[in-house]
Write a protein that holds these residues in place. Structure first.
Motif, PDB file in Angstrom:
ATOM      1  N   ASP A 123      48.628  27.161  51.527  1.00 51.22           N
ATOM      2  CA  ASP A 123      49.252  27.112  52.850  1.00 51.22           C
ATOM      3  C   ASP A 123      48.269  26.706  53.946  1.00 51.22           C
ATOM      4  O   ASP A 123      48.641  26.041  54.905  1.00 51.22           O
ATOM      5  CB  ASP A 123      49.862  28.472  53.211  1.00 51.22           C
ATOM      6  N   ASP A 124      47.013  27.140  53.797  1.00 52.55           N
ATOM      7  CA  ASP A 124      46.040  26.845  54.854  1.00 52.55           C
ATOM      8  C   ASP A 124      44.638  27.162  54.353  1.00 52.55           C
ATOM      9  O   ASP A 124      44.460  27.890  53.363  1.00 52.55           O
ATOM     10  CB  ASP A 124      46.326  27.689  56.112  1.00 52.55           C
ATOM     11  N   HIS A 125      43.663  26.578  54.998  1.00 53.10           N
ATOM     12  CA  HIS A 125      42.262  26.975  54.854  1.00 53.10           C
ATOM     13  C   HIS A 125      41.760  27.191  56.266  1.00 53.10           C
ATOM     14  O   HIS A 125      41.796  26.278  57.097  1.00 53.10           O
ATOM     15  CB  HIS A 125      41.447  25.893  54.136  1.00 53.10           C
ATOM     16  N   ILE A 126      41.327  28.402  56.545  1.00 53.70           N
ATOM     17  CA  ILE A 126      40.958  28.783  57.907  1.00 53.70           C
ATOM     18  C   ILE A 126      39.473  29.127  57.968  1.00 53.70           C
ATOM     19  O   ILE A 126      38.960  29.869  57.132  1.00 53.70           O
ATOM     20  CB  ILE A 126      41.814  29.970  58.393  1.00 53.70           C
ATOM     21  N   ILE A 127      38.804  28.562  58.981  1.00 55.70           N
ATOM     22  CA  ILE A 127      37.406  28.895  59.248  1.00 55.70           C
ATOM     23  C   ILE A 127      37.404  29.918  60.376  1.00 55.70           C
ATOM     24  O   ILE A 127      37.886  29.650  61.477  1.00 55.70           O
ATOM     25  CB  ILE A 127      36.595  27.647  59.636  1.00 55.70           C
ATOM     26  N   VAL A 128      36.867  31.093  60.090  1.00 55.52           N
ATOM     27  CA  VAL A 128      36.943  32.234  61.001  1.00 55.52           C
ATOM     28  C   VAL A 128      35.647  32.364  61.796  1.00 55.52           C
ATOM     29  O   VAL A 128      34.553  32.444  61.224  1.00 55.52           O
ATOM     30  CB  VAL A 128      37.202  33.535  60.210  1.00 55.52           C
ATOM     31  N   CYS A 129      35.769  32.390  63.109  1.00 59.06           N
ATOM     32  CA  CYS A 129      34.631  32.611  63.998  1.00 59.06           C
ATOM     33  C   CYS A 129      35.031  33.625  65.061  1.00 59.06           C
ATOM     34  O   CYS A 129      36.209  33.940  65.222  1.00 59.06           O
ATOM     35  CB  CYS A 129      34.209  31.304  64.684  1.00 59.06           C
ATOM     36  N   ARG A 130      34.059  34.121  65.790  1.00 61.16           N
ATOM     37  CA  ARG A 130      34.367  35.078  66.860  1.00 61.16           C
ATOM     38  C   ARG A 130      35.014  34.342  68.027  1.00 61.16           C
ATOM     39  O   ARG A 130      34.428  33.488  68.653  1.00 61.16           O
ATOM     40  CB  ARG A 130      33.089  35.792  67.309  1.00 61.16           C
ATOM     41  N   GLY A 131      36.269  34.699  68.294  1.00 58.83           N
ATOM     42  CA  GLY A 131      36.982  34.123  69.427  1.00 58.83           C
ATOM     43  C   GLY A 131      37.586  32.755  69.170  1.00 58.83           C
ATOM     44  O   GLY A 131      38.220  32.182  70.057  1.00 58.83           O
ATOM     45  N   ASP A 132      37.425  32.219  67.975  1.00 54.08           N
ATOM     46  CA  ASP A 132      37.952  30.890  67.693  1.00 54.08           C
ATOM     47  C   ASP A 132      38.117  30.714  66.191  1.00 54.08           C
ATOM     48  O   ASP A 132      37.556  31.479  65.402  1.00 54.08           O
ATOM     49  CB  ASP A 132      37.014  29.818  68.240  1.00 54.08           C
ATOM     50  N   PHE A 133      38.895  29.711  65.782  1.00 54.88           N
ATOM     51  CA  PHE A 133      39.068  29.434  64.365  1.00 54.88           C
ATOM     52  C   PHE A 133      39.492  27.985  64.183  1.00 54.88           C
ATOM     53  O   PHE A 133      39.883  27.293  65.137  1.00 54.88           O
ATOM     54  CB  PHE A 133      40.103  30.380  63.741  1.00 54.88           C
ATOM     55  N   TYR A 134      39.398  27.525  62.961  1.00 55.21           N
ATOM     56  CA  TYR A 134      39.850  26.185  62.608  1.00 55.21           C
ATOM     57  C   TYR A 134      40.867  26.317  61.494  1.00 55.21           C
ATOM     58  O   TYR A 134      40.627  26.987  60.491  1.00 55.21           O
ATOM     59  CB  TYR A 134      38.678  25.324  62.142  1.00 55.21           C
ATOM     60  N   SER A 135      42.014  25.679  61.665  1.00 57.16           N
ATOM     61  CA  SER A 135      43.086  25.705  60.661  1.00 57.16           C
ATOM     62  C   SER A 135      43.305  24.292  60.132  1.00 57.16           C
ATOM     63  O   SER A 135      43.659  23.378  60.893  1.00 57.16           O
ATOM     64  CB  SER A 135      44.382  26.232  61.287  1.00 57.16           C
ATOM     65  N   TYR A 136      43.098  24.110  58.837  1.00 62.06           N
ATOM     66  CA  TYR A 136      43.352  22.805  58.231  1.00 62.06           C
ATOM     67  C   TYR A 136      44.823  22.432  58.353  1.00 62.06           C
ATOM     68  O   TYR A 136      45.164  21.267  58.573  1.00 62.06           O
ATOM     69  CB  TYR A 136      42.930  22.815  56.762  1.00 62.06           C
ATOM     70  N   GLN A 137      45.692  23.418  58.236  1.00 60.66           N
ATOM     71  CA  GLN A 137      47.130  23.158  58.342  1.00 60.66           C
ATOM     72  C   GLN A 137      47.484  22.686  59.747  1.00 60.66           C
ATOM     73  O   GLN A 137      48.193  21.683  59.934  1.00 60.66           O
ATOM     74  CB  GLN A 137      47.926  24.413  57.976  1.00 60.66           C
ATOM     75  N   ALA A 138      47.004  23.395  60.748  1.00 59.10           N
ATOM     76  CA  ALA A 138      47.310  23.046  62.133  1.00 59.10           C
ATOM     77  C   ALA A 138      46.740  21.693  62.535  1.00 59.10           C
ATOM     78  O   ALA A 138      47.305  21.000  63.377  1.00 59.10           O
ATOM     79  CB  ALA A 138      46.781  24.128  63.081  1.00 59.10           C
ATOM     80  N   GLN A 139      45.635  21.322  61.902  1.00 57.48           N
ATOM     81  CA  GLN A 139      45.002  20.041  62.195  1.00 57.48           C
ATOM     82  C   GLN A 139      45.580  18.897  61.358  1.00 57.48           C
ATOM     83  O   GLN A 139      45.102  17.763  61.440  1.00 57.48           O
ATOM     84  CB  GLN A 139      43.487  20.141  61.971  1.00 57.48           C
ATOM     85  N   GLY A 140      46.595  19.193  60.545  1.00 56.96           N
ATOM     86  CA  GLY A 140      47.227  18.152  59.742  1.00 56.96           C
ATOM     87  C   GLY A 140      46.352  17.629  58.614  1.00 56.96           C
ATOM     88  O   GLY A 140      46.508  16.482  58.174  1.00 56.96           O
ATOM     89  N   LYS A 141      45.464  18.490  58.110  1.00 58.92           N
ATOM     90  CA  LYS A 141      44.527  18.056  57.063  1.00 58.92           C
ATOM     91  C   LYS A 141      44.860  18.660  55.697  1.00 58.92           C
ATOM     92  O   LYS A 141      44.020  18.693  54.812  1.00 58.92           O
ATOM     93  CB  LYS A 141      43.093  18.386  57.471  1.00 58.92           C
ATOM     94  N   LEU A 142      46.095  19.136  55.537  1.00 60.72           N
ATOM     95  CA  LEU A 142      46.551  19.632  54.242  1.00 60.72           C
ATOM     96  C   LEU A 142      47.799  18.861  53.816  1.00 60.72           C
ATOM     97  O   LEU A 142      48.661  18.580  54.646  1.00 60.72           O
ATOM     98  CB  LEU A 142      46.872  21.132  54.310  1.00 60.72           C
ATOM     99  N   ASP A 160      52.010  32.110  60.931  1.00 63.64           N
ATOM    100  CA  ASP A 160      51.339  30.876  61.345  1.00 63.64           C
ATOM    101  C   ASP A 160      49.833  31.092  61.301  1.00 63.64           C
ATOM    102  O   ASP A 160      49.358  32.173  60.908  1.00 63.64           O
ATOM    103  CB  ASP A 160      51.791  30.443  62.749  1.00 63.64           C
ATOM    104  N   ALA A 161      49.076  30.071  61.721  1.00 64.40           N
ATOM    105  CA  ALA A 161      47.616  30.152  61.672  1.00 64.40           C
ATOM    106  C   ALA A 161      47.072  31.247  62.582  1.00 64.40           C
ATOM    107  O   ALA A 161      46.079  31.906  62.258  1.00 64.40           O
ATOM    108  CB  ALA A 161      47.007  28.805  62.044  1.00 64.40           C
ATOM    109  N   ASN A 162      47.720  31.472  63.721  1.00 64.78           N
ATOM    110  CA  ASN A 162      47.258  32.526  64.637  1.00 64.78           C
ATOM    111  C   ASN A 162      47.384  33.902  63.996  1.00 64.78           C
ATOM    112  O   ASN A 162      46.495  34.744  64.131  1.00 64.78           O
ATOM    113  CB  ASN A 162      48.059  32.475  65.942  1.00 64.78           C
TER     114      ASN A 162
END
Length: 240
Positions: free
Chosen positions: A221-240, A121-123
């Motif tokens: 499968d996903d596009h993930i924006i990686v940050c310290r302590g947090d991230f953004y998942s296009y898949q998890a946000q329903g944007k794929l 998964d995204a995590n």
């Protein structure tokens, strides 16, 4: 005058001897109690070995940490030339030693993901990606090549940019996916600002890559924006 010079030399000799004694203490403490009892400044002190006249190595390392909010990841973002230039007593060799030690820690952290780590998964993707994408002072874009069971077959850097953006090219991404015989891919890039919110350019690139992948039957499968302590998942946000 001769007596005054002798006194000055004696004071300098005593200061140098005191510094040498303090420089040795982190090593003695580590041997007696183990590394877990050492502060970050003492650990760095063991790595670089010695300070400079008037400043023992522990104080030098604590000053370095204080200047960067006691965050090692902020030190990791420094260029070794800048590190050597900013701190008296830290030349190029010591700067390289500091940054090399941080890189060893980063690689040690990443060893749990060797041998075909499975992206469930995204995590899980974020846990894998952050081991080599965090602590950069510029943006990088990477692609994970996955097999049918979602194991990582390869990771590929597809672009490297400035502090605010990196340009992804869907043709390069698609070519790497085909060459790697990917069953699917995950795209990822970091935001040095640690703000995971995607930009309009991020959205546009994601849709371009998705269309290109769909055309050849290799799902994005996903596009993930990686940050310290947090991230953004296009898949998890329903944007794929």
């Amino acid at each position: 005058m001769e007596q005054e010079n002798d006194n000055n030399l004696d004071l300098k000799s005593r200061a140098l001897k005191l510094n040498t004694t303090l420089d040795d203490r982190p090593r003695e403490k580590a041997m007696k109690y183990g590394f877990s009892d050492l502060t970050p400044s003492e650990l760095f002190a063991i790595i670089i070995g010695s300070g400079s006249p008037g400043e023992n190595v522990v104080d030098l390392c604590q000053r370095l940490l204080n200047d960067h909010d006691n965050k090692i990841y902020k030190i990791a973002r420094l260029d070794y030339n800048d590190l050597a230039r900013m701190y008296r007593g830290v030349g190029e060799v010591k700067a390289l030693q500091i940054l090399a030690a941080i890189e060893i820690a980063r690689r040690f952290q990443g060893e749990e993901f060797d041998d075909g780590f499975q992206i469930t998964d995204a995590n899980a993707a974020y846990r894998y990606l952050k081991t080599f994408m965090l602590d950069k002072n510029h943006e990088e874009m990477w692609m994970l090549v996955l097999d049918r069971a979602k194991h990582v077959k390869a990771k590929v850097m597809v672009s490297s940019g400035g502090t605010a953006a990196t340009i992804g090219d869907e043709k390069i991404i698609l070519r790497q996916a085909i060459v790697g015989l990917a069953s699917s891919i995950i795209l990822a890039h970091n935001h040095p600002s640690n703000n995971p919110r995607p930009s309009l350019q991020d959205d546009t690139l994601t849709q371009r890559v998705k269309r290109a992948c769909d055309a050849v039957g290799i799902p994005l499968d996903d596009h993930i924006i990686v940050c310290r302590g947090d991230f953004y998942s296009y898949q998890a946000q329903g944007k794929l």
